[in-house]
Every structure is written in C-alpha cells, then in structure tokens.
Write a protein that holds these residues in place. Structure first.
Motif, PDB file in Angstrom:
ATOM      1  N   ARG A 239       0.666  -1.370  -0.026  1.00 57.59           N
ATOM      2  CA  ARG A 239      -0.021   0.062   0.043  1.00 57.59           C
ATOM      3  C   ARG A 239       0.829   1.365   0.091  1.00 57.59           C
ATOM      4  O   ARG A 239       0.242   2.508  -0.328  1.00 57.59           O
ATOM      5  CB  ARG A 239      -1.142  -0.062   1.129  1.00 57.59           C
ATOM      6  N   PHE A 240       2.041   1.134   0.189  1.00 54.90           N
ATOM      7  CA  PHE A 240       3.042   2.339   0.409  1.00 54.90           C
ATOM      8  C   PHE A 240       3.641   2.710  -0.778  1.00 54.90           C
ATOM      9  O   PHE A 240       4.221   3.748  -1.024  1.00 54.90           O
ATOM     10  CB  PHE A 240       3.920   2.184   1.436  1.00 54.90           C
ATOM     11  N   GLY A 241       3.778   1.865  -1.617  1.00 53.97           N
ATOM     12  CA  GLY A 241       4.580   1.979  -2.987  1.00 53.97           C
ATOM     13  C   GLY A 241       5.983   2.615  -2.859  1.00 53.97           C
ATOM     14  O   GLY A 241       6.649   2.041  -2.142  1.00 53.97           O
ATOM     15  N   ASP A 242       6.183   3.691  -3.570  1.00 57.26           N
ATOM     16  CA  ASP A 242       7.588   4.303  -3.457  1.00 57.26           C
ATOM     17  C   ASP A 242       8.029   4.836  -1.953  1.00 57.26           C
ATOM     18  O   ASP A 242       9.219   5.154  -1.992  1.00 57.26           O
ATOM     19  CB  ASP A 242       7.669   5.340  -4.497  1.00 57.26           C
ATOM     20  N   ALA A 243       6.846   4.785  -1.087  1.00 53.16           N
ATOM     21  CA  ALA A 243       7.296   5.296   0.251  1.00 53.16           C
ATOM     22  C   ALA A 243       8.284   4.290   1.111  1.00 53.16           C
ATOM     23  O   ALA A 243       8.760   4.805   2.030  1.00 53.16           O
ATOM     24  CB  ALA A 243       6.114   5.656   0.986  1.00 53.16           C
ATOM     25  N   VAL A 244       8.233   3.115   0.657  1.00 61.06           N
ATOM     26  CA  VAL A 244       9.314   2.141   1.172  1.00 61.06           C
ATOM     27  C   VAL A 244      10.387   1.972   0.113  1.00 61.06           C
ATOM     28  O   VAL A 244      10.397   1.912  -0.980  1.00 61.06           O
ATOM     29  CB  VAL A 244       8.361   0.733   1.386  1.00 61.06           C
ATOM     30  N   ARG A 245      11.586   2.155   1.168  1.00 56.88           N
ATOM     31  CA  ARG A 245      12.878   2.242   0.371  1.00 56.88           C
ATOM     32  C   ARG A 245      13.617   1.136   1.168  1.00 56.88           C
ATOM     33  O   ARG A 245      13.702   1.185   2.326  1.00 56.88           O
ATOM     34  CB  ARG A 245      13.545   3.485   0.467  1.00 56.88           C
TER      35      ARG A 245
END
Length: 103
Positions: free
Chosen positions: A68-74
């Motif tokens: 659900r967080f897409g690119d917010a997870v690195r």
C-alpha cells in the motif's frame, strides 16, 4: 530477488497504545530523528528485537502491508549491509495486517 510484501514494526506497549488511540504512527524517537519509520523483515526481526529492545518487557510486533505504500518504502542498507525496509510516510493503523505480543 523478490522483496517481501510485509515487514514488521516493533513497538513498546506504550507506543502501541498511542498508535491505537491516534490511528496513525508517526514514529518512535529514533524514527523521527532518522526521518523514516524503521521496519524489519521476518528474517531480521529477532536480531532487531535482541539489539534494540532487549530491556523491554512487553512488545507489540505489528506486521505491515508494504504494498500500500509504493515508493514510500525504500530498501536501504543498515546493520551489516543488509537491506532494511524504511517507510518514508506515516503508518496508518489500517496497514497493520497482524499483531503479536511478545514478553
């Protein structure tokens, strides 16, 4: 290599109580200081608890849906060069898909 679709946030009982009340987690002091919420994979979880929470008697382990967080997870290197999931966003309680108590 396929990345896990879930990760875990270790919370103290007090942090979990505030998370439940506010319905969003903005981070523990170390998260706020670093600018992201620290998460661990299932394989990293026990080492994280042993290293940072050994003196805590009651912990809540929240399993978080990373999709659900897409690119917010690195995925960034940390302990020993391992890639850890870092969440560059607030964590809404709806993203917690399971919860376990330890201690």
């Amino acid at each position: 290599m396929t990345r896990p679709t879930t990760a875990f946030k270790v919370l103290t009982a007090q942090q979990w109580a505030a998370f439940e009340r506010e319905r969003v987690f903005r981070g523990a002091p170390v998260d706020v200081e670093d600018g992201y919420i620290h998460l661990s994979t299932a394989a990293q979880l026990d080492a994280t608890i042993a290293r940072y929470f050994a003196d805590q008697s009651e912990l809540m382990i929240a399993e978080v849906d990373l999709i659900r967080f897409g690119d917010a997870v690195r995925w960034e290197p940390a302990r020993g060069g391992q890639l850890f999931p870092h969440l560059y966003a607030e964590l809404p309680i709806e993203a917690v898909i399971s919860l376990q108590r330890r201690g």
